[in-house]
Scaffold this active site. Structure first.
Site, PDB file in Angstrom:
ATOM      1  N   ASP A 171      47.175  42.886  41.107  1.00  0.00           N
ATOM      2  CA  ASP A 171      47.214  42.370  39.741  1.00  0.00           C
ATOM      3  C   ASP A 171      45.866  42.582  39.057  1.00  0.00           C
ATOM      4  O   ASP A 171      44.826  42.609  39.720  1.00  0.00           O
ATOM      5  CB  ASP A 171      47.568  40.864  39.805  1.00  0.00           C
TER       6      ASP A 171
ATOM      7  N   ASN B 288      58.967  42.607  35.312  1.00  0.00           N
ATOM      8  CA  ASN B 288      58.083  43.521  34.573  1.00  0.00           C
ATOM      9  C   ASN B 288      58.798  44.394  33.538  1.00  0.00           C
ATOM     10  O   ASN B 288      58.155  45.007  32.692  1.00  0.00           O
ATOM     11  CB  ASN B 288      57.271  44.405  35.543  1.00  0.00           C
TER      12      ASN B 288
HETATM   13  C1  IPE Z   1      53.142  40.362  39.535  1.00  0.00           C
HETATM   14  O1  IPE Z   1      52.184  40.523  38.543  1.00  0.00           O
HETATM   15  C2  IPE Z   1      53.932  41.618  39.694  1.00  0.00           C
HETATM   16  C3  IPE Z   1      53.180  42.770  40.186  1.00  0.00           C
HETATM   17  C4  IPE Z   1      51.940  42.794  40.542  1.00  0.00           C
HETATM   18  C5  IPE Z   1      53.961  43.961  40.305  1.00  0.00           C
HETATM   19  P1  IPE Z   1      52.441  40.055  37.044  1.00  0.00           P
HETATM   20  O2  IPE Z   1      51.179  40.332  36.315  1.00  0.00           O
HETATM   21  O3  IPE Z   1      53.675  40.668  36.530  1.00  0.00           O
HETATM   22  O4  IPE Z   1      52.693  38.502  37.231  1.00  0.00           O
HETATM   23  P2  IPE Z   1      52.562  37.274  36.218  1.00  0.00           P
HETATM   24  O5  IPE Z   1      53.363  37.618  35.003  1.00  0.00           O
HETATM   25  O6  IPE Z   1      51.105  37.141  35.886  1.00  0.00           O
HETATM   26  O7  IPE Z   1      53.062  36.108  36.985  1.00  0.00           O
HETATM   27  C1  IPE Z   2      49.276  44.634  37.723  1.00  0.00           C
HETATM   28  O1  IPE Z   2      48.455  44.605  36.619  1.00  0.00           O
HETATM   29  C2  IPE Z   2      50.200  45.803  37.723  1.00  0.00           C
HETATM   30  C3  IPE Z   2      51.600  45.479  37.415  1.00  0.00           C
HETATM   31  C4  IPE Z   2      52.107  44.301  37.233  1.00  0.00           C
HETATM   32  C5  IPE Z   2      52.503  46.605  37.317  1.00  0.00           C
HETATM   33  P1  IPE Z   2      48.851  43.866  35.283  1.00  0.00           P
HETATM   34  O2  IPE Z   2      49.413  44.863  34.343  1.00  0.00           O
HETATM   35  O3  IPE Z   2      49.714  42.696  35.522  1.00  0.00           O
HETATM   36  O4  IPE Z   2      47.419  43.400  34.773  1.00  0.00           O
HETATM   37  P2  IPE Z   2      47.064  42.088  33.954  1.00  0.00           P
HETATM   38  O5  IPE Z   2      47.601  40.926  34.730  1.00  0.00           O
HETATM   39  O6  IPE Z   2      47.715  42.226  32.624  1.00  0.00           O
HETATM   40  O7  IPE Z   2      45.580  42.092  33.890  1.00  0.00           O
HETATM   41 MG    MG Z   3      49.345  40.708  35.781  1.00  0.00          MG
END
Ligand code: IPE
Ligand code: IPE
Ligand code: MG
Length: 244
Positions: free
Chosen positions: A23, A71
């Site tokens: 993340d 997502n």
């Molecule tokens: C969790 O991260 C899913 C992945 C890393 C693929 P998100 O960024 O989607 O999770 P939330 O929305 O902060 O809980």
């Molecule tokens: C994790 O990074 C990757 C996926 C969930 C695909 P994020 O896209 O969630 O990054 P933040 O949480 O917005 O920083």
């Molecule tokens: Mg995230």
């Protein structure tokens, strides 16, 4: 102990199965004045570095949460970019996986992914599945609740066909209906970027995992950050409800 035969330098105290919620790509991009998509590109590069760094540990299974069932709520542009990054990651790294004897598997509702991704995933699991030492599982369109519901559906179907009676169902037999019944539960879960939640990841399988959270954003989660997480794991006292 099986791993010790392969390389005596590897520690038996490493998790056999490591799960990672990668993340923070979006925040990394923001901090560098880049677009979210560029953050994901950097995140994908770090997946490759991470796989290489993992060769220093006795870990046999690594599961990476790359795309959740939630997502899809992101913009069409971002979802599209994530899917094409997945395709190029598989195109560019298939040979590396094969030569490092890493089997690639995908977990989640894969059937709902775009056709080019499914095609490459199938090819990668076929090519890497022949001769391997370690396993990399990509969680794609994965949701812990979906996985449990999918298991319940299969069970209900078998019960309807008279192949299974409800009182036969145990934790052990239930888990045989999950996506990968033969892969052991994760021993350690790492989540980067400071969020302290599971976000629907491996809800059943993580019930006794050790949890490790770091503020470091995924693209910055390097070799030394990984070593810190592994050292933390070695100090844990896993009791599984018993006394020690
Ligand atoms: C969790 O991260 C899913 C992945 C890393 C693929 P998100 O960024 O989607 O999770 P939330 O929305 O902060 O809980
Ligand atoms: C994790 O990074 C990757 C996926 C969930 C695909 P994020 O896209 O969630 O990054 P933040 O949480 O917005 O920083
Ligand atoms: Mg995230």
């Amino acid at each position: 102990m099986e791993m010790m035969k392969r390389n005596d330098a590897l520690s038996p105290a490493d998790p056999r199965h490591l799960a990672v919620i990668l993340d923070g790509n979006g925040r990394w991009a923001e901090r560098h004045g880049l677009s979210r998509v560029e953050g994901h590109r950097e995140g994908a590069l770090n997946v490759l570095r991470f796989i290489q760094n993992m060769q220093n540990y006795a870990t046999e299974f690594v599961t990476l949460y790359a795309f959740s069932t939630e997502n899809w709520k992101r913009s069409e542009e971002e979802v599209h970019a994530l899917m094409s990054l997945l395709c190029s990651f598989l195109d560019e790294n298939l040979e590396t996986l094969v030569s490092n004897r890493i089997r690639l598997l995908a977990t989640g509702r894969i059937e709902a992914l775009p056709e080019p991704c499914r095609k490459r995933l199938a090819l990668a699991s076929e090519k890497t599945g022949v001769d391997f030492q370690r396993t990399l599982i990509l969680a794609l369109n994965y949701g812990g609740r979906s996985e449990i519901v999918d298991a319940a559906r299969k069970i209900a179907q078998e019960a309807r066909e008279g192949k299974l009676s409800p009182d036969q169902l145990t934790e052990e037999s239930f888990s045989r209906y999950l996506y990968f019944p033969d892969i052991p539960d994760p021993d350690l879960l790492i989540r980067t970027s400071g969020e302290m939640r599971l976000s629907n990841f491996l809800l059943w399988e993580l019930s006794y995992a050790e949890l490790y959270f770091t503020e470091t954003l995924w693209p910055d989660f390097d070799r030394s950050e990984l070593e810190k997480a592994m050292l933390s794991y070695r100090k844990r006292n896993r009791r599984f409800g018993g006394r020690k």
